[in-house]
Design a protein around this motif. Sequence first.
Motif, PDB file in Angstrom:
ATOM      1  N   ASP A  39       0.809  -1.225   0.000  1.00  0.00           N
ATOM      2  CA  ASP A  39       0.000   0.000   0.000  1.00  0.00           C
ATOM      3  C   ASP A  39       0.837   1.269   0.000  1.00  0.00           C
ATOM      4  O   ASP A  39       0.413   2.294  -0.531  1.00  0.00           O
ATOM      5  CB  ASP A  39      -0.943   0.005   1.207  1.00  0.00           C
ATOM      6  CG  ASP A  39      -2.050  -1.024   1.076  1.00  0.00           C
ATOM      7  OD1 ASP A  39      -3.190  -0.642   0.799  1.00  0.00           O
ATOM      8  OD2 ASP A  39      -1.771  -2.225   1.240  1.00  0.00           O
ATOM      9  N   VAL A  40       2.011   1.218   0.625  1.00  0.00           N
ATOM     10  CA  VAL A  40       2.886   2.393   0.665  1.00  0.00           C
ATOM     11  C   VAL A  40       3.954   2.287  -0.425  1.00  0.00           C
ATOM     12  O   VAL A  40       4.162   3.219  -1.207  1.00  0.00           O
ATOM     13  CB  VAL A  40       3.530   2.565   2.054  1.00  0.00           C
ATOM     14  CG1 VAL A  40       4.380   3.843   2.086  1.00  0.00           C
ATOM     15  CG2 VAL A  40       2.459   2.625   3.144  1.00  0.00           C
ATOM     16  N   GLY A  41       4.621   1.149  -0.500  1.00  0.00           N
ATOM     17  CA  GLY A  41       5.672   0.964  -1.494  1.00  0.00           C
ATOM     18  C   GLY A  41       5.154   0.722  -2.898  1.00  0.00           C
ATOM     19  O   GLY A  41       5.879   0.923  -3.873  1.00  0.00           O
ATOM     20  N   LEU A  42       3.895   0.273  -3.004  1.00  0.00           N
ATOM     21  CA  LEU A  42       3.269   0.034  -4.319  1.00  0.00           C
ATOM     22  C   LEU A  42       4.166  -0.814  -5.219  1.00  0.00           C
ATOM     23  O   LEU A  42       4.332  -0.546  -6.409  1.00  0.00           O
ATOM     24  CB  LEU A  42       2.941   1.361  -5.018  1.00  0.00           C
ATOM     25  CG  LEU A  42       1.998   2.309  -4.265  1.00  0.00           C
ATOM     26  CD1 LEU A  42       1.858   3.635  -5.008  1.00  0.00           C
ATOM     27  CD2 LEU A  42       0.634   1.662  -4.067  1.00  0.00           C
ATOM     28  N   VAL A  43       4.739  -1.862  -4.637  1.00  0.00           N
ATOM     29  CA  VAL A  43       5.663  -2.715  -5.387  1.00  0.00           C
ATOM     30  C   VAL A  43       4.940  -3.400  -6.543  1.00  0.00           C
ATOM     31  O   VAL A  43       3.767  -3.768  -6.440  1.00  0.00           O
ATOM     32  CB  VAL A  43       6.306  -3.760  -4.451  1.00  0.00           C
ATOM     33  CG1 VAL A  43       5.286  -4.786  -3.966  1.00  0.00           C
ATOM     34  CG2 VAL A  43       7.489  -4.433  -5.132  1.00  0.00           C
ATOM     35  N   ASP A  56      13.857   1.043  -7.001  1.00  0.00           N
ATOM     36  CA  ASP A  56      12.506   1.605  -7.130  1.00  0.00           C
ATOM     37  C   ASP A  56      11.798   1.723  -5.791  1.00  0.00           C
ATOM     38  O   ASP A  56      10.990   2.627  -5.587  1.00  0.00           O
ATOM     39  CB  ASP A  56      11.658   0.722  -8.056  1.00  0.00           C
ATOM     40  CG  ASP A  56      12.212   0.660  -9.454  1.00  0.00           C
ATOM     41  OD1 ASP A  56      12.171   1.675 -10.155  1.00  0.00           O
ATOM     42  OD2 ASP A  56      12.718  -0.420  -9.843  1.00  0.00           O
ATOM     43  N   VAL A  57      12.074   0.770  -4.900  1.00  0.00           N
ATOM     44  CA  VAL A  57      11.446   0.778  -3.572  1.00  0.00           C
ATOM     45  C   VAL A  57      12.516   0.527  -2.527  1.00  0.00           C
ATOM     46  O   VAL A  57      13.299  -0.427  -2.651  1.00  0.00           O
ATOM     47  CB  VAL A  57      10.350  -0.309  -3.455  1.00  0.00           C
ATOM     48  CG1 VAL A  57       9.746  -0.297  -2.038  1.00  0.00           C
ATOM     49  CG2 VAL A  57       9.256  -0.099  -4.492  1.00  0.00           C
ATOM     50  N   TYR A  58      12.562   1.393  -1.510  1.00  0.00           N
ATOM     51  CA  TYR A  58      13.414   1.129  -0.355  1.00  0.00           C
ATOM     52  C   TYR A  58      12.513   0.983   0.858  1.00  0.00           C
ATOM     53  O   TYR A  58      11.835   1.929   1.254  1.00  0.00           O
ATOM     54  CB  TYR A  58      14.428   2.248  -0.128  1.00  0.00           C
ATOM     55  CG  TYR A  58      15.259   2.033   1.135  1.00  0.00           C
ATOM     56  CD1 TYR A  58      15.859   0.807   1.391  1.00  0.00           C
ATOM     57  CD2 TYR A  58      15.441   3.052   2.061  1.00  0.00           C
ATOM     58  CE1 TYR A  58      16.608   0.593   2.535  1.00  0.00           C
ATOM     59  CE2 TYR A  58      16.205   2.855   3.204  1.00  0.00           C
ATOM     60  CZ  TYR A  58      16.777   1.626   3.442  1.00  0.00           C
ATOM     61  OH  TYR A  58      17.516   1.407   4.580  1.00  0.00           O
ATOM     62  N   PHE A  59      12.500  -0.209   1.447  1.00  0.00           N
ATOM     63  CA  PHE A  59      11.714  -0.493   2.643  1.00  0.00           C
ATOM     64  C   PHE A  59      12.655  -0.357   3.836  1.00  0.00           C
ATOM     65  O   PHE A  59      13.495  -1.214   4.085  1.00  0.00           O
ATOM     66  CB  PHE A  59      11.140  -1.908   2.560  1.00  0.00           C
ATOM     67  CG  PHE A  59      10.069  -2.208   3.570  1.00  0.00           C
ATOM     68  CD1 PHE A  59       8.737  -2.252   3.190  1.00  0.00           C
ATOM     69  CD2 PHE A  59      10.381  -2.460   4.897  1.00  0.00           C
ATOM     70  CE1 PHE A  59       7.741  -2.543   4.109  1.00  0.00           C
ATOM     71  CE2 PHE A  59       9.403  -2.750   5.826  1.00  0.00           C
ATOM     72  CZ  PHE A  59       8.073  -2.793   5.435  1.00  0.00           C
ATOM     73  N   ASP A  60      12.520   0.746   4.571  1.00  0.00           N
ATOM     74  CA  ASP A  60      13.503   1.103   5.589  1.00  0.00           C
ATOM     75  C   ASP A  60      13.037   0.740   6.987  1.00  0.00           C
ATOM     76  O   ASP A  60      12.024   1.250   7.479  1.00  0.00           O
ATOM     77  CB  ASP A  60      13.807   2.600   5.519  1.00  0.00           C
ATOM     78  CG  ASP A  60      14.943   2.993   6.449  1.00  0.00           C
ATOM     79  OD1 ASP A  60      15.780   2.126   6.768  1.00  0.00           O
ATOM     80  OD2 ASP A  60      14.995   4.164   6.862  1.00  0.00           O
ATOM     81  N   ASN A  61      13.809  -0.115   7.654  1.00  0.00           N
ATOM     82  CA  ASN A  61      13.571  -0.465   9.055  1.00  0.00           C
ATOM     83  C   ASN A  61      14.652   0.085   9.982  1.00  0.00           C
ATOM     84  O   ASN A  61      14.581  -0.121  11.188  1.00  0.00           O
ATOM     85  CB  ASN A  61      13.557  -1.993   9.207  1.00  0.00           C
ATOM     86  CG  ASN A  61      12.380  -2.642   8.520  1.00  0.00           C
ATOM     87  OD1 ASN A  61      11.234  -2.356   8.834  1.00  0.00           O
ATOM     88  ND2 ASN A  61      12.656  -3.527   7.575  1.00  0.00           N
ATOM     89  N   VAL A  62      15.637   0.780   9.410  1.00  0.00           N
ATOM     90  CA  VAL A  62      16.849   1.114  10.171  1.00  0.00           C
ATOM     91  C   VAL A  62      17.078   2.611  10.337  1.00  0.00           C
ATOM     92  O   VAL A  62      17.425   3.087  11.418  1.00  0.00           O
ATOM     93  CB  VAL A  62      18.082   0.460   9.505  1.00  0.00           C
ATOM     94  CG1 VAL A  62      19.358   0.888  10.203  1.00  0.00           C
ATOM     95  CG2 VAL A  62      17.949  -1.057   9.521  1.00  0.00           C
ATOM     96  N   GLY A  63      16.908   3.389   9.280  1.00  0.00           N
ATOM     97  CA  GLY A  63      17.200   4.813   9.346  1.00  0.00           C
ATOM     98  C   GLY A  63      18.694   5.086   9.343  1.00  0.00           C
ATOM     99  O   GLY A  63      19.503   4.248   8.953  1.00  0.00           O
ATOM    100  N   GLY A  64      19.079   6.283   9.780  1.00  0.00           N
ATOM    101  CA  GLY A  64      20.489   6.623   9.901  1.00  0.00           C
ATOM    102  C   GLY A  64      21.229   6.627   8.577  1.00  0.00           C
ATOM    103  O   GLY A  64      20.695   7.033   7.537  1.00  0.00           O
ATOM    104  N   ASP A  65      22.456   6.136   8.605  1.00  0.00           N
ATOM    105  CA  ASP A  65      23.309   6.160   7.417  1.00  0.00           C
ATOM    106  C   ASP A  65      22.736   5.333   6.267  1.00  0.00           C
ATOM    107  O   ASP A  65      22.886   5.706   5.098  1.00  0.00           O
ATOM    108  CB  ASP A  65      24.711   5.648   7.765  1.00  0.00           C
ATOM    109  CG  ASP A  65      25.472   6.574   8.700  1.00  0.00           C
ATOM    110  OD1 ASP A  65      25.163   7.788   8.692  1.00  0.00           O
ATOM    111  OD2 ASP A  65      26.356   6.101   9.429  1.00  0.00           O
ATOM    112  N   LEU A  66      22.098   4.218   6.586  1.00  0.00           N
ATOM    113  CA  LEU A  66      21.555   3.367   5.524  1.00  0.00           C
ATOM    114  C   LEU A  66      20.481   4.087   4.715  1.00  0.00           C
ATOM    115  O   LEU A  66      20.372   3.886   3.500  1.00  0.00           O
ATOM    116  CB  LEU A  66      20.986   2.070   6.105  1.00  0.00           C
ATOM    117  CG  LEU A  66      21.993   0.996   6.518  1.00  0.00           C
ATOM    118  CD1 LEU A  66      21.266  -0.248   7.016  1.00  0.00           C
ATOM    119  CD2 LEU A  66      22.913   0.629   5.362  1.00  0.00           C
TER     120      LEU A  66
END
Length: 341
Positions: A144-148, A221-231
């Motif tokens: 729904d958010v990433g629309l993969v 095309d899609v980055y699913f981020d669970n980490v934040g920061g430098d990544l």
Amino acid sequence: MSKISTLPNCKKVVLKSRPGKDLASENFEIIEGIARAPEDGEILVEVGTLSVDAFIRTTLSENAFHGSAGIGDVITALGIGKVMISKSQKFEEGDIVTGFMGAQTHNTMVAEAFQKIKNPELDVPVQLGLLGIAGLTAYFGMLDVGLVKAGDIVLVSAAAGAVGSIACQIAKIKGAKVIGIAGGSEKCKYLVNDLGIDGAIDYKNQDVDSELKIKAPEGIDVYFDNVGGDLLDIALDHIRERARVVICGAISQYGSFETEKRLVQGPRLYLKLAQKYARMEGFTVMHFMGQIEEASKQLLEYYQEGKLKMTTHYEESIESFPKALEIMFNGGHTGKLLVKI
């Protein structure tokens, strides 16, 4: 009428002190007492298994988004248990229920706080992982958010965790090329060999930026981020036109909420969003409450068809709950982290 003549002894994990940047077992203590007898409209539940989720860390900070635990309060946790005493027409004694159990062996609460398990024959990891907050978060975040869609190049951080591993598999089901970021060679092997994704990057021993240039030279095309920061900044530097950056979590930053609020690291390369006509969007499961039944049905279908795998890491006993929280944040597990009471 209950056949129980005496109330059980209850052990609870409570907050002893607020963590600093790094959470430690010393921030918690175990207290014991007699479980409270339920009043009209309440039930007493014997907790069977607790889910250890990243959001718990945010509840340990003052003014937390998910609600703040006070000193001496029971640590919040989702779980599954059996109704021991019911003073409500909603449940019968012996029913298996799920809800916010709290980190304790028994919980007395209003019946409306719980839901009866519809498929008690399913394994607990499926109930608390795939059909719980982890699976639903992965589902809504990726779809729904990433629309993969088929042909997308997808990057997932914390890819070997409960949410990340399911998110990777959903993207593969939809026909995307999937690259996961995880800590350690064993987790990377798990992602490629067990889950069948297209590539993995060991952030502990490899340069993520350099590896992305090799594994996704055309960008993501899609980055699913669970980490934040430098990544997050590295990923932003590799997005393609019309990319979708999904902000699911920021496990690298949760420790900053308590004592270093002004030092939470935000994205430095956010102007890449404008340059690439891309977007970055955050979410939580609560934004999709009306779609949970449909999502659960689809996730279960994927699982029963063999398209989704569940990996579980168990810790034993309520006394191990603080240790399990440490494991959650030091990357010492793969897949869904549970505590069996």
